[in-house]
Design an enzyme around this catalytic site. Sequence first.
Site, PDB file in Angstrom:
ATOM      1  CB  THR A 196      -0.922   0.029   1.241  1.00  0.00           C
ATOM      2  OG1 THR A 196      -0.095  -0.153   2.401  1.00  0.00           O
ATOM      3  CG2 THR A 196      -1.972  -1.070   1.185  1.00  0.00           C
ATOM      4  CD  GLN A 217       7.535   6.955  -3.416  1.00  0.00           C
ATOM      5  OE1 GLN A 217       7.374   8.137  -3.637  1.00  0.00           O
ATOM      6  NE2 GLN A 217       8.706   6.467  -3.034  1.00  0.00           N
ATOM      7  CB  SER A 277      17.324   3.246   3.913  1.00  0.00           C
ATOM      8  OG  SER A 277      17.455   4.637   4.036  1.00  0.00           O
ATOM      9  CD  GLU A 320      18.105   8.892   6.797  1.00  0.00           C
ATOM     10  OE1 GLU A 320      18.231   9.010   8.015  1.00  0.00           O
ATOM     11  OE2 GLU A 320      18.361   9.816   6.003  1.00  0.00           O
ATOM     12  CE1 TYR A 341      13.074   3.774   7.703  1.00  0.00           C
ATOM     13  CE2 TYR A 341      15.074   4.986   7.132  1.00  0.00           C
ATOM     14  CZ  TYR A 341      14.015   4.183   6.758  1.00  0.00           C
ATOM     15  OH  TYR A 341      13.892   3.783   5.450  1.00  0.00           O
ATOM     16  CB  VAL A 370      11.276  17.473   2.764  1.00  0.00           C
ATOM     17  CG1 VAL A 370      12.331  17.026   1.776  1.00  0.00           C
ATOM     18  CG2 VAL A 370      11.310  18.966   2.952  1.00  0.00           C
ATOM     19  CE  LYS A 401       5.946  20.584   5.916  1.00  0.00           C
ATOM     20  NZ  LYS A 401       6.670  20.461   7.194  1.00  0.00           N
ATOM     21  NE  ARG A 457      14.073  14.810   9.714  1.00  0.00           N
ATOM     22  CZ  ARG A 457      13.933  14.071   8.640  1.00  0.00           C
ATOM     23  NH1 ARG A 457      14.872  13.197   8.320  1.00  0.00           N
ATOM     24  NH2 ARG A 457      12.885  14.190   7.865  1.00  0.00           N
TER      25      ARG A 457
HETATM   26  P1  NDP Z   1       5.826   3.998   2.631  1.00  0.00           P
HETATM   27  O1  NDP Z   1       5.874   4.617   3.984  1.00  0.00           O
HETATM   28  O2  NDP Z   1       5.121   4.694   1.523  1.00  0.00           O
HETATM   29  O3  NDP Z   1       5.169   2.527   2.776  1.00  0.00           O
HETATM   30  C1  NDP Z   1       5.445   1.711   3.869  1.00  0.00           C
HETATM   31  C2  NDP Z   1       4.601   0.450   3.761  1.00  0.00           C
HETATM   32  O4  NDP Z   1       4.903  -0.392   4.900  1.00  0.00           O
HETATM   33  C3  NDP Z   1       3.097   0.695   3.794  1.00  0.00           C
HETATM   34  O5  NDP Z   1       2.482  -0.168   2.857  1.00  0.00           O
HETATM   35  C4  NDP Z   1       2.732   0.275   5.217  1.00  0.00           C
HETATM   36  O6  NDP Z   1       1.409  -0.202   5.336  1.00  0.00           O
HETATM   37  C5  NDP Z   1       3.688  -0.887   5.438  1.00  0.00           C
HETATM   38  N1  NDP Z   1       3.824  -1.234   6.840  1.00  0.00           N
HETATM   39  C6  NDP Z   1       4.219  -0.434   7.852  1.00  0.00           C
HETATM   40  N2  NDP Z   1       4.201  -1.106   8.996  1.00  0.00           N
HETATM   41  C7  NDP Z   1       3.784  -2.374   8.733  1.00  0.00           C
HETATM   42  C8  NDP Z   1       3.533  -3.537   9.513  1.00  0.00           C
HETATM   43  N3  NDP Z   1       3.714  -3.553  10.815  1.00  0.00           N
HETATM   44  N4  NDP Z   1       3.116  -4.663   8.884  1.00  0.00           N
HETATM   45  C9  NDP Z   1       2.919  -4.671   7.563  1.00  0.00           C
HETATM   46  N5  NDP Z   1       3.127  -3.595   6.768  1.00  0.00           N
HETATM   47  C10 NDP Z   1       3.552  -2.460   7.350  1.00  0.00           C
HETATM   48  O7  NDP Z   1       7.340   3.684   2.223  1.00  0.00           O
HETATM   49  P2  NDP Z   1       8.034   3.677   0.770  1.00  0.00           P
HETATM   50  O8  NDP Z   1       7.151   2.971  -0.181  1.00  0.00           O
HETATM   51  O9  NDP Z   1       8.544   5.020   0.471  1.00  0.00           O
HETATM   52  O10 NDP Z   1       9.314   2.778   1.072  1.00  0.00           O
HETATM   53  C11 NDP Z   1       9.296   1.353   0.938  1.00  0.00           C
HETATM   54  C12 NDP Z   1      10.430   0.752   1.738  1.00  0.00           C
HETATM   55  O11 NDP Z   1      11.667   1.252   1.259  1.00  0.00           O
HETATM   56  C13 NDP Z   1      10.410   1.066   3.234  1.00  0.00           C
HETATM   57  O12 NDP Z   1      10.940  -0.049   3.900  1.00  0.00           O
HETATM   58  C14 NDP Z   1      11.362   2.245   3.372  1.00  0.00           C
HETATM   59  O13 NDP Z   1      11.898   2.303   4.661  1.00  0.00           O
HETATM   60  C15 NDP Z   1      12.390   1.869   2.325  1.00  0.00           C
HETATM   61  N6  NDP Z   1      13.115   2.979   1.708  1.00  0.00           N
HETATM   62  C16 NDP Z   1      12.432   4.001   1.121  1.00  0.00           C
HETATM   63  C17 NDP Z   1      13.114   5.000   0.469  1.00  0.00           C
HETATM   64  C18 NDP Z   1      12.411   6.134  -0.194  1.00  0.00           C
HETATM   65  O14 NDP Z   1      13.075   7.126  -0.510  1.00  0.00           O
HETATM   66  N7  NDP Z   1      11.113   6.042  -0.446  1.00  0.00           N
HETATM   67  C19 NDP Z   1      14.594   4.975   0.374  1.00  0.00           C
HETATM   68  C20 NDP Z   1      15.199   3.812   0.984  1.00  0.00           C
HETATM   69  C21 NDP Z   1      14.473   2.860   1.617  1.00  0.00           C
HETATM   70  P3  NDP Z   1       0.164   0.762   5.756  1.00  0.00           P
HETATM   71  O15 NDP Z   1      -0.346   1.316   4.467  1.00  0.00           O
HETATM   72  O16 NDP Z   1      -0.746  -0.204   6.399  1.00  0.00           O
HETATM   73  O17 NDP Z   1       0.702   1.810   6.670  1.00  0.00           O
HETATM   74  P1  GDR Z   2      14.519  11.366   4.750  1.00  0.00           P
HETATM   75  O1  GDR Z   2      13.321  12.110   4.004  1.00  0.00           O
HETATM   76  O2  GDR Z   2      14.575  11.674   6.187  1.00  0.00           O
HETATM   77  O3  GDR Z   2      15.748  11.615   3.936  1.00  0.00           O
HETATM   78  O4  GDR Z   2      14.066   9.830   4.631  1.00  0.00           O
HETATM   79  P2  GDR Z   2      12.506  13.443   4.357  1.00  0.00           P
HETATM   80  O5  GDR Z   2      11.867  13.856   3.090  1.00  0.00           O
HETATM   81  O6  GDR Z   2      11.624  13.253   5.544  1.00  0.00           O
HETATM   82  O7  GDR Z   2      13.647  14.495   4.782  1.00  0.00           O
HETATM   83  C1  GDR Z   2      14.669  14.920   3.897  1.00  0.00           C
HETATM   84  C2  GDR Z   2      15.417  16.109   4.487  1.00  0.00           C
HETATM   85  O8  GDR Z   2      14.555  17.244   4.490  1.00  0.00           O
HETATM   86  C3  GDR Z   2      14.724  17.940   5.720  1.00  0.00           C
HETATM   87  N1  GDR Z   2      13.523  18.730   6.023  1.00  0.00           N
HETATM   88  C4  GDR Z   2      12.290  18.251   6.242  1.00  0.00           C
HETATM   89  N2  GDR Z   2      11.822  16.971   6.213  1.00  0.00           N
HETATM   90  C5  GDR Z   2      10.496  16.785   6.452  1.00  0.00           C
HETATM   91  N3  GDR Z   2       9.996  15.529   6.385  1.00  0.00           N
HETATM   92  N4  GDR Z   2       9.648  17.836   6.722  1.00  0.00           N
HETATM   93  C6  GDR Z   2      10.085  19.124   6.767  1.00  0.00           C
HETATM   94  O9  GDR Z   2       9.309  20.042   7.011  1.00  0.00           O
HETATM   95  C7  GDR Z   2      11.467  19.339   6.508  1.00  0.00           C
HETATM   96  N5  GDR Z   2      12.232  20.456   6.440  1.00  0.00           N
HETATM   97  C8  GDR Z   2      13.470  20.082   6.144  1.00  0.00           C
HETATM   98  C9  GDR Z   2      14.975  16.837   6.739  1.00  0.00           C
HETATM   99  O10 GDR Z   2      15.565  17.375   7.921  1.00  0.00           O
HETATM  100  C10 GDR Z   2      15.892  15.932   5.937  1.00  0.00           C
HETATM  101  O11 GDR Z   2      17.214  16.361   6.045  1.00  0.00           O
HETATM  102  C11 GDR Z   2      13.514   9.313   3.432  1.00  0.00           C
HETATM  103  C12 GDR Z   2      12.532   8.210   3.827  1.00  0.00           C
HETATM  104  O12 GDR Z   2      11.838   7.791   2.671  1.00  0.00           O
HETATM  105  C13 GDR Z   2      13.242   7.019   4.423  1.00  0.00           C
HETATM  106  O13 GDR Z   2      12.315   5.954   4.620  1.00  0.00           O
HETATM  107  C14 GDR Z   2      14.346   6.570   3.452  1.00  0.00           C
HETATM  108  O14 GDR Z   2      15.031   5.465   3.971  1.00  0.00           O
HETATM  109  C15 GDR Z   2      15.291   7.728   3.169  1.00  0.00           C
HETATM  110  O15 GDR Z   2      14.539   8.793   2.612  1.00  0.00           O
HETATM  111  C16 GDR Z   2      16.369   7.343   2.180  1.00  0.00           C
END
Ligand code: NDP
Ligand code: GDR
Length: 320
Positions: free
Chosen positions: A9, A11, A122, A124, A146, A186, A189, A275
């Site tokens: 569900t 992204q 990740s 991170e 995280y 971010v 947003k 943060r």
């Molecule tokens: P999202 O936050 O969009 O999606 C997270 C998903 O995990 C949702 O489907 C959520 O379900 C599910 N989930 C959370 N908790 C549980 C649980 N307890 N049991 C089952 N399912 C659960 O994340 P993204 O799609 O952006 O990212 C996918 C993965 O990649 C994540 O592991 C993220 O940490 C990792 N990642 C993402 C990056 C990015 O830039 N997007 C970069 C690097 C790694 P529900 O809808 O029910 O909340």
């Molecule tokens: P990140 O993504 O922490 O890199 O994790 P996020 O978009 O939350 O933050 C990126 C940077 O932007 C700065 N920032 C803000 N961030 C948020 N969310 N809201 C704000 O208002 C804001 N202003 C400034 C943050 O401090 C940060 O430096 C994402 C997630 O998808 C993780 O699950 C994934 O693993 C990593 O990317 C790679």
Amino acid sequence: MRALVTGITGQDGSYLAEFLLDKGYEVYGMVRRSSVENFNRIEHIRDKLKFVQADLLDQLSIIDAIKESRPDEIYNLGAMSFVPTSWKQPVLTGEFTGLGVTRVLEAARHMNKNVKFYQASSSEMFGKVREIPQNEKTPFYPRSPYGVAKVYGHYMTVNYRESYDMFACSGILFNHESPRRGLEFVTKKVTYSAAKIKLGLADSLYLGNLDAKRDWGYAEDYIEAMWLMLQQDTPEDYVISTGEAHSVEEWVKASFQCLDLDWGKYVKIDKSFIRPVDVDLLVGDSSKAEKKLGWKTKVSFNELVKIMVEYDYNYLKKQM
Ligand code: NDP
Ligand code: GDR
């Protein structure tokens, strides 16, 4: 081929499901029970998907999900993925994002050791970076609960590969974005708020640290890399990134510029978005993926900003 996707569900899960369906896979999505269904990202393909109810916190439910779906490939994308929440709920983050990986690996090992496993690791994990750019050999220094949980999940994946000879890969993906990105991240947003401002629906945008730099790519591009990792002869880990770093301020500027707005008039700093510690700079080196997987990012920084701004603007306009 059958695939089981946790986090379907989310992204990435939604794009991966589309991608695998196009390739002719039978796709099973693991979903957790919720009082309100949360299928908006997969609504358009839900009839083509099969769902199994399970939770990353519940070992037996994962075993049942694997029993029912009998997957050839498991993509473990489920996690608590929002970094700021990980300070508020560090234990729960460890359970979902860290131990959840072991639960899936354990279930897979007991049910079918030959299944191929992908772990969503990740950038991170690099946190306070030890070198620039970061590659597969760069040591980790996570800077949030995280990031720490992801390091644990990463090493468990490596460990299961080495201990049990499982085909387990860890994709170290740098930030990737899309119109389907959650609203609290971010990039989304900013693009969503800029579109609201343009349409007269908001007059300001509050952000935290504008100096942080990230390597932002397009989510759809990155999904293909996950799949490619599982199609290789040997299981390995790969960094997936664009190789370009841009600051949050640059993202803001580019987004507002797309709508002919002067960002300086609208953007304000709210300390509550800063943060406890931040990751100052992430920039990846994907040359291994380029060489071995033939993978390369296709969408540039400015194209990505434009895709997201246009989507949000058109979406909001339609609601008016
Ligand atoms: P999202 O936050 O969009 O999606 C997270 C998903 O995990 C949702 O489907 C959520 O379900 C599910 N989930 C959370 N908790 C549980 C649980 N307890 N049991 C089952 N399912 C659960 O994340 P993204 O799609 O952006 O990212 C996918 C993965 O990649 C994540 O592991 C993220 O940490 C990792 N990642 C993402 C990056 C990015 O830039 N997007 C970069 C690097 C790694 P529900 O809808 O029910 O909340
Ligand atoms: P990140 O993504 O922490 O890199 O994790 P996020 O978009 O939350 O933050 C990126 C940077 O932007 C700065 N920032 C803000 N961030 C948020 N969310 N809201 C704000 O208002 C804001 N202003 C400034 C943050 O401090 C940060 O430096 C994402 C997630 O998808 C993780 O699950 C994934 O693993 C990593 O990317 C790679």
